[in-house]
Scaffold this active site. Structure first.
Site, PDB file in Angstrom:
ATOM      1  N   PRO A   1      46.725 -12.771  59.025  1.00 48.58           N
ATOM      2  CA  PRO A   1      47.562 -11.760  59.668  1.00 48.58           C
ATOM      3  C   PRO A   1      48.242 -10.849  58.663  1.00 48.58           C
ATOM      4  O   PRO A   1      48.678 -11.289  57.590  1.00 48.58           O
ATOM      5  CB  PRO A   1      48.588 -12.596  60.439  1.00 48.58           C
ATOM      6  CG  PRO A   1      47.877 -13.887  60.715  1.00 48.58           C
ATOM      7  CD  PRO A   1      47.020 -14.127  59.506  1.00 48.58           C
ATOM      8  N   CYS A   2      48.345  -9.571  59.015  1.00 44.61           N
ATOM      9  CA  CYS A   2      48.838  -8.586  58.053  1.00 44.61           C
ATOM     10  C   CYS A   2      50.288  -8.823  57.666  1.00 44.61           C
ATOM     11  O   CYS A   2      50.723  -8.408  56.603  1.00 44.61           O
ATOM     12  CB  CYS A   2      48.657  -7.177  58.616  1.00 44.61           C
ATOM     13  SG  CYS A   2      49.498  -6.885  60.192  1.00 44.61           S
ATOM     14  N   GLN A   3      51.076  -9.507  58.517  1.00 42.84           N
ATOM     15  CA  GLN A   3      52.480  -9.746  58.160  1.00 42.84           C
ATOM     16  C   GLN A   3      52.610 -10.790  57.064  1.00 42.84           C
ATOM     17  O   GLN A   3      53.699 -11.051  56.569  1.00 42.84           O
ATOM     18  CB  GLN A   3      53.278 -10.177  59.394  1.00 42.84           C
ATOM     19  CG  GLN A   3      52.865 -11.497  60.009  1.00 42.84           C
ATOM     20  CD  GLN A   3      51.871 -11.312  61.128  1.00 42.84           C
ATOM     21  OE1 GLN A   3      51.075 -10.391  61.112  1.00 42.84           O
ATOM     22  NE2 GLN A   3      51.918 -12.200  62.111  1.00 42.84           N
TER      23      GLN A   3
END
Length: 487
Positions: free
Chosen positions: A101-103
């Site tokens: 996930p990009c976070q």
């Protein structure tokens, strides 16, 4: 390590499908592409329960073991083999794929890699450990011959730091030859202008340097995509010396066939009349029935539509499911009056005009509608959306029929105003979102509408994954004899 890689290569060259482990798999976009390219999906790791269930339904026959959500931050590779019943990862997995996930952007430094080397379970207890570290830990444990990672372009410039460079440096220490680039899905046959970073690596024993597939389609991308790419590449261009790992994206030529348009992707799906569905009780506030079957339209099919209806293992002949839309009674009339390409400021202006027309109509019939009266304000609230058009210009967008759609985002799970149908006064259905993301019509999404939209928006387009998987399979075929590390 070298003997393990040679054993895996020998098995692959003997004709056995390479076995993939899909980390952060979502519902299975990458898995779909790799399966179609001839890989076997050995297992997946996904935290979201709906996405995990979707992956299990579509790839493992609803197997309870393969349909359970798994938290990779607290699940060691050894524990994963117990949960999935697939045996030791080093013996059973040839390829690792996934899109953390990009976070989870975090610096993947060499000191962290050394810590993993000396203490394989350190990531479980170390609060600094992030999801990219987990991906690397699984790579180290499974010793794949090749791997694929996907993420948003901003991974190249996360607060001025190029996380992809750090990941590649860590992979090199583990004995891999990694390369990364930015690819736009519309240039590879997906009816969506979706820009993402892709990283491919081969074990040095294969004597291969990754290359990325050449585009098959062409479209002139809107300026916003060029601007976003330039921002992403800013940290790369500021490096003291040229990157060892970055490859410029393959160039698309205007001589290629035009990118697949929204109409070419969607026109065979039956029209949806929101008003009639409201009257028939199909559309309402209750949970939408994603299992309801609808017949395809009797129209000429595009090549893309035929592909989505005949994807190996997910074929559909006469009907499709999940062609369901949101309950948005206030806005259907606004949608109908919007022009292709209109965004929220134009929609808001149309709503204001519609409100003025309704005020005049009711006043002509004798209604006492004075400005700032309660009745006036109530009528305005029924017609005009409340968002400031100066603050939310991209909140709504009516798709162009003759161009690929703009990027589908995970917030489709909350609203789908970013993709209003080009010819019908409504937002796109779950199946239409799946089509724009290149999920075949036979693919089943577990959960209610919000969960399905979220799974689609989070996924890697299966057709994009297929093109990458084909390239990896092609390069693996070149490595029939292990050699030394490339110069």
């Amino acid at each position: 390590m070298d003997s393990i890689i040679k054993q895996k290569l020998a098995r692959i060259f003997a004709g056995q499908p390479p076995r993939a482990l899909d980390l952060f798999s979502g519902c299975g976009g990458i898995s779909l592409g790799f399966q179609r390219a001839g890989f076997s999906i050995g297992g997946a790791v996904e935290l979201d329960p709906h996405a995990a269930r979707s992956h299990g339904i579509n790839f493992h026959g609803s197997s309870p073991a393969h349909s359970q959500p798994i938290d990779i931050t607290v699940t060691s590779p050894t524990r994963l083999t117990e949960l999935l019943g697939i045996g030791n990862l080093r013996d059973t997995i040839d390829i690792v794929t996934g899109g953390p996930p990009c976070q989870a952007f975090a610096r993947v430094g060499r000191s962290k890699l050394r810590e993993i080397d000396s203490h394989p379970q350190a990531f479980v207890h170390d609060p600094r450990a992030q999801l990219f570290h987990r991906y690397l830990a699984y790579v180290q444990e499974s010793a794949p011959v090749a791997l694929l990672m996907e993420n948003v372009p901003d991974i190249l410039n996360h607060g001025g730091h190029n996380v992809a460079e750090e990941i590649c440096a860590s992979l090199k220490q583990l004995g891999y030859v990694p390369r990364y680039t930015l690819l736009n899905a519309a240039l590879y046959g997906v009816p969506q202008m979706r820009e993402r970073m892709f990283l491919v690596a081969y074990h040095k024993e294969l004597n291969l340097v990754p290359v990325f597939p050449e585009p098959s389609h062409w479209v002139e991308l809107p300026p916003g995509y060029t601007g976003s790419r330039n921002v992403a590449l800013k940290a790369l261009r500021a490096m003291d010396r040229p990157s060892e790992f970055y490859l410029p994206p393959p160039t698309a030529s205007s001589s290629l066939q035009a990118a697949v348009s929204a109409a070419q992707a969607l026109s065979d799906l039956p029209p949806i009349n929101p008003q009639k569905q409201l009257e028939d009780g199909i559309l309402g506030r209750s949970r939408a029935d994603l299992n309801r079957r609808v017949r395809y339209r009797a129209v000429s099919q595009s090549d893309y539509q035929r592909d989505m209806r005949s994807w190996p293992g997910f074929e559909e002949r006469d009907t499709s499911s999940a062609h369901s839309i949101r309950y948005l009674p206030r806005d259907y009339k606004i949608f109908s009056r919007m022009r292709e390409g209109d965004q929220y400021p134009q929609a808001h202006a149309l709503a204001q005009k519609m409100f003025r027309e309704e005020v005049l109509r009711q006043q002509a019939m004798g209604a006492a509608l004075k400005p700032n009266s309660n009745a006036f304000k109530l009528l305005q609230a029924k017609i005009v959306p409340p968002y400031d058009p100066g603050k939310f210009p991209n909140k709504w967008r009516k798709m162009w029929r003759d161009l690929p759609a703009r990027t589908l985002m995970a917030h489709l799970g909350k609203d789908s105003y970013s993709h209003i149908h080009y010819s019908q006064g409504r937002t796109i259905s779950v199946r239409e979102a799946a089509r724009l993301q290149s999920f075949p019509d036979g693919f089943i999404f577990h959960g209610a509408m919000n969960a399905a939209f979220k799974q689609i928006g989070n996924a890697v387009p299966p057709l994009m994954a297929y093109r990458l998987a084909q390239q990896i399979m092609s390069q693996l075929s070149e490595a029939s004899t292990p050699h030394s590390e490339p110069a």
